[in-house]
Design a protein around this motif. Structure first.
Motif, PDB file in Angstrom:
ATOM      1  N   GLU A  38      -5.939   1.159 -26.461  1.00  0.00           N
ATOM      2  CA  GLU A  38      -4.959   1.804 -27.338  1.00  0.00           C
ATOM      3  C   GLU A  38      -5.556   3.025 -28.034  1.00  0.00           C
ATOM      4  O   GLU A  38      -4.866   4.023 -28.246  1.00  0.00           O
ATOM      5  CB  GLU A  38      -4.412   0.797 -28.351  1.00  0.00           C
ATOM      6  CG  GLU A  38      -3.472  -0.230 -27.751  1.00  0.00           C
ATOM      7  CD  GLU A  38      -2.338   0.418 -26.957  1.00  0.00           C
ATOM      8  OE1 GLU A  38      -1.757   1.422 -27.451  1.00  0.00           O
ATOM      9  OE2 GLU A  38      -2.047  -0.061 -25.847  1.00  0.00           O
ATOM     10  N   LYS A  39      -6.839   2.947 -28.395  1.00  0.00           N
ATOM     11  CA  LYS A  39      -7.496   4.128 -28.972  1.00  0.00           C
ATOM     12  C   LYS A  39      -7.595   5.244 -27.943  1.00  0.00           C
ATOM     13  O   LYS A  39      -7.455   6.428 -28.276  1.00  0.00           O
ATOM     14  CB  LYS A  39      -8.884   3.758 -29.491  1.00  0.00           C
ATOM     15  CG  LYS A  39      -8.868   3.042 -30.844  1.00  0.00           C
ATOM     16  CD  LYS A  39     -10.268   2.934 -31.420  1.00  0.00           C
ATOM     17  CE  LYS A  39     -10.226   2.297 -32.810  1.00  0.00           C
ATOM     18  NZ  LYS A  39     -11.579   2.186 -33.416  1.00  0.00           N
ATOM     19  N   ARG A  41      -5.449   5.816 -25.576  1.00  0.00           N
ATOM     20  CA  ARG A  41      -4.107   6.403 -25.521  1.00  0.00           C
ATOM     21  C   ARG A  41      -3.851   7.308 -26.728  1.00  0.00           C
ATOM     22  O   ARG A  41      -3.314   8.414 -26.601  1.00  0.00           O
ATOM     23  CB  ARG A  41      -3.061   5.288 -25.459  1.00  0.00           C
ATOM     24  CG  ARG A  41      -1.661   5.797 -25.125  1.00  0.00           C
ATOM     25  CD  ARG A  41      -0.614   4.702 -25.367  1.00  0.00           C
ATOM     26  NE  ARG A  41      -0.893   3.486 -24.639  1.00  0.00           N
ATOM     27  CZ  ARG A  41      -0.525   3.284 -23.382  1.00  0.00           C
ATOM     28  NH1 ARG A  41       0.098   4.220 -22.716  1.00  0.00           N
ATOM     29  NH2 ARG A  41      -0.794   2.128 -22.799  1.00  0.00           N
ATOM     30  N   THR A  42      -4.269   6.841 -27.911  1.00  0.00           N
ATOM     31  CA  THR A  42      -4.037   7.613 -29.138  1.00  0.00           C
ATOM     32  C   THR A  42      -4.781   8.941 -29.098  1.00  0.00           C
ATOM     33  O   THR A  42      -4.212  10.008 -29.377  1.00  0.00           O
ATOM     34  CB  THR A  42      -4.485   6.795 -30.365  1.00  0.00           C
ATOM     35  OG1 THR A  42      -3.720   5.598 -30.429  1.00  0.00           O
ATOM     36  CG2 THR A  42      -4.291   7.601 -31.640  1.00  0.00           C
ATOM     37  N   THR A  45      -3.252  11.308 -26.497  1.00  0.00           N
ATOM     38  CA  THR A  45      -1.954  11.830 -26.951  1.00  0.00           C
ATOM     39  C   THR A  45      -2.150  12.926 -27.996  1.00  0.00           C
ATOM     40  O   THR A  45      -1.476  13.973 -27.963  1.00  0.00           O
ATOM     41  CB  THR A  45      -1.103  10.686 -27.533  1.00  0.00           C
ATOM     42  OG1 THR A  45      -0.913   9.676 -26.524  1.00  0.00           O
ATOM     43  CG2 THR A  45       0.254  11.201 -27.979  1.00  0.00           C
ATOM     44  N   GLN A  46      -3.077  12.708 -28.942  1.00  0.00           N
ATOM     45  CA  GLN A  46      -3.368  13.735 -29.947  1.00  0.00           C
ATOM     46  C   GLN A  46      -3.886  15.012 -29.297  1.00  0.00           C
ATOM     47  O   GLN A  46      -3.497  16.125 -29.676  1.00  0.00           O
ATOM     48  CB  GLN A  46      -4.388  13.198 -30.952  1.00  0.00           C
ATOM     49  CG  GLN A  46      -3.850  12.104 -31.869  1.00  0.00           C
ATOM     50  CD  GLN A  46      -4.927  11.516 -32.764  1.00  0.00           C
ATOM     51  OE1 GLN A  46      -6.109  11.852 -32.661  1.00  0.00           O
ATOM     52  NE2 GLN A  46      -4.520  10.619 -33.656  1.00  0.00           N
TER      53      GLN A  46
END
Length: 640
Positions: A38-39, A41-42, A45-46
């Motif tokens: 999930e990190k 992905r985060t 995305t940023q």
């Protein structure tokens, strides 16, 4: 790894330029890929949002961000979403602005997607393209990943010598890079290839060599995964005494239930230990427990494997009826998995097609710009005409190459499909014959008829599969020219009726209607018969047992009209425009077997005869009506 991440985070906090922030966010996404998805992905995305600002976009940063988002989708098995991310990058290849490293990363991830979709030939092309870029630009890390990917492709194709050569090259590169994680992964992959090839002793030696480089914070594996692989090797060597403590240790670690897939695999290994020791009742019980867990997790691949093992154990125990049931469950699950993979492959082919179109448009613009400069410099009609001729030749060559590539992919996909589809019907025939041979005198007549029906159905399935594959190959490799023969319309209809009723066992639900006209028609009897049989087979397959099916044949002026009507599952409206496409199946077919070949063949054969085929269906569960109109010549062949 923890120190590396903290340094990256500190640099990100101090960064001032947008370029540097995008680069550091992508590096953080990469660093977290096995630690916290999930990190990953985060951060990706940023990075993408920061690189995509309309006033000043950063194309290479955007591409790297999409690559990292595709890594997330690949790790969770969402290959369709990964291909969507990567197709946008691939469409930009021809523009020329992309860094070689970024382009190679995109190609590597495209290869991984197609590996996940069991599309090894396409994956091989992407990995070889990535390797070419890595070698040309001296990118050792990407060269390592390219050889690792090639090893995966050859392993999927079960070409173990080629797989091991690629993996040995990856081990060499990992040692040159002095990267413990890469050494561990490449050596472990090489060990697994030796294990699958049957050299369990060599696999153990390689696993021992990999262990000093094991870094659990940097890889997706854990020590217990290593133990499970070692146990598999010991089982193949017959060293059950060494395998037992490793398997039992894995079961204790997984007992908390947090990883049901891992627990299921460990239970399978325990069951295999019982099976090799000849303790078949214990093996049966343990395989059943593993099957229950696999059904809870929805892992159809593992369920199919366990059903196959349960069939073998039941066969050892003399429980042939149960063995046959597990073979059929194995076949059903493999069919469902194949349909899902086929759907994913179809979507991936559509995306690849859109990408190819975009790439061709970009290349065309580049050529037109170069041609314009040449025309401005030379200003002669001769050069313009020559250029036009060259472009036409290039387009013809491109079309020929695309057609050849399509045929190659089709044959590869057919071979892959056949290897899966032949296995279960043959197993059902073998087991059923053995049951009749060993226990036939104890069975009731009803039970014998049931077993004979299963054999007949399996043979019918194999025959239809072979006929369909031969016909698909014929429609792709050459034009079909109808061979006309003269015969009375009534004789053609009677022969067709007898063949249909004989093939289906004279069922009460089949209604065949025609007017016994003595009019002599000239038509390709074999092609038209194939069309009717394929439509009838389709109707039977997608109708519940006993539901009526009507085949109507009529002669109207100079056309034969065939109408096949059923009251089966019908065709949803959104599926109707694509129902005659190769490998396409309706969205409501559920677990019913099929490859998506029959209606494609019908369409090709009807058009070869100069006719038309149409379909109507009010919707799901409301039946279907197929109508074929084929022109015929009336009367005997012309003299001379």
């Amino acid at each position: 790894m923890g120190d590396s991440i903290r340094k990256l985070e500190a640099r990100l906090a101090a960064a001032t330029s947008r370029d540097e922030k995008v680069d550091l966010l992508n590096q953080l996404a990469y660093a977290h890929r096995y630690l916290d998805i999930e990190k990953t992905r985060t951060f990706a995305t940023q990075a993408l949002e920061l690189a995509s600002q309309p006033d000043a976009p950063l194309p290479d940063g955007m591409a790297l961000s999409r690559i990292m988002l595709s890594v997330v989708d690949i790790l969770v098995g969402n290959y369709g979403a990964a291909l969507l991310q990567l197709s946008e990058i691939e469409a930009s290849f021809a523009a020329g602005w992309m860094q070689p490293r970024t382009r190679a990363w995109a190609l590597l991830n495209l290869g991984q997607c197609h590996i996940g979709l069991s599309n090894a030939p396409t994956a091989l092309g992407y990995f070889l393209s990535a390797l070419e870029i890595a070698l040309q630009h001296h990118l050792a890390e990407l060269e390592y990943f390219a050889y690792l990917g090639l090893g995966s492709v050859y392993a999927q194709l079960e070409q173990w010598d080629a797989a091991m050569q690629a993996e040995e090259k990856a081990v060499q590169l990992a040692r040159q890079l002095n990267d413990a994680t890469k050494i561990f992964i490449a050596t472990s992959n090489l060990a697994l290839s030796h294990l699958e090839r049957g050299d369990a002793q060599k696999a153990l030696e390689l696993q021992d060599a990999a262990l000093p480089f094991f870094t659990p914070d940097e890889t997706a594996a854990t020590m217990v995964n290593v133990d499970v692989n070692r146990a598999r090797a010991y089982i193949k060597l017959g060293r059950l005494d060494l395998a037992v403590p490793l398997v039992e240790g894995a079961l204790q670690v997984y007992a908390d239930g947090r990883s049901k897939d891992d627990l299921t695999e460990a239970l399978q290994l325990r069951a295999e230990l019982y099976e090799q020791a000849g303790q078949y009742p214990a093996a049966l019980d343990t395989f059943q427990k593993a099957l229950g867990l696999a059904e809870k997790t929805g892992n159809k691949d593992r369920q199919a494997d366990i059903h196959e093992r349960l069939a073998a154990v039941n066969r050892q125990l003399g429980q042939l009826a149960a063995a046959l049931d597990h073979y059929e469950a194995f076949h059903r699950l493999r069919s469902e998995m194949f349909n899902q993979q086929a759907d994913l492959r179809m979507r991936s082919l559509e995306m690849v097609h859109r990408t190819a179109v975009a790439r061709q448009e970009a290349e065309l613009l580049q050529r037109e710009n170069a041609d314009l400069e040449a025309r401005v410099a030379v200003r002669t009609l001769e050069l313009e005409e020559a250029l036009t001729r060259e472009q036409e030749i290039a387009r013809e060559l491109a079309r020929a190459l695309a057609a050849a590539e399509e045929i190659g992919k089709l044959k590869s996909q057919i071979i892959t499909t056949v290897s899966h589809e032949f296995r279960t019907p043959l197993a059902i025939i073998s087991t059923s014959v053995e049951m009749l041979t060993r226990f036939g005198d104890r069975f009731t007549e009803e039970r014998k008829r049931d077993i004979e029906r299963r054999i007949y159905t399996a043979v019918f399935t194999l025959r239809d599969l072979i006929q369909d594959i031969v016909m698909v190959d014929a429609t792709h490799s050459r034009d079909i020219t109808p061979q006309l023969t003269a015969l009375p319309f009534a004789e053609f209809c009677r022969d067709l009726e007898n063949r249909m009723r004989d093939d289906l066992g004279y069922p009460a639900y089949l209604n065949i209607e025609y007017e016994p006209l003595d009019t002599v028609i000239r038509v390709d009897e074999a092609l038209l018969r194939q069309v009717v049989f394929d439509l009838l087979s389709n109707a039977v397959k997608y109708s519940d047992p006993g539901y009526p099916i009507t085949v109507t044949l009529a002669l109207a002026d100079t056309h034969v009209i065939v109408v096949v009507t059923d009251q089966g599952i019908g065709i949803p409206a959104h599926d109707l425009p694509r129902i005659f496409q190769l490998f396409y199946r309706g969205s409501n077919v559920s677990t019913r077997s099929g490859l998506g070949l029959g209606l494609y063949i019908v369409d090709k054969l009807v058009h070869a005869m100069g006719g038309t085929v149409t379909v109507e269906s009010p919707g799901a569960d409301q039946g279907s009506t197929f109508r074929v109109v084929v022109p015929v010549k009336i009367g005997a062949a012309d003299a001379g």
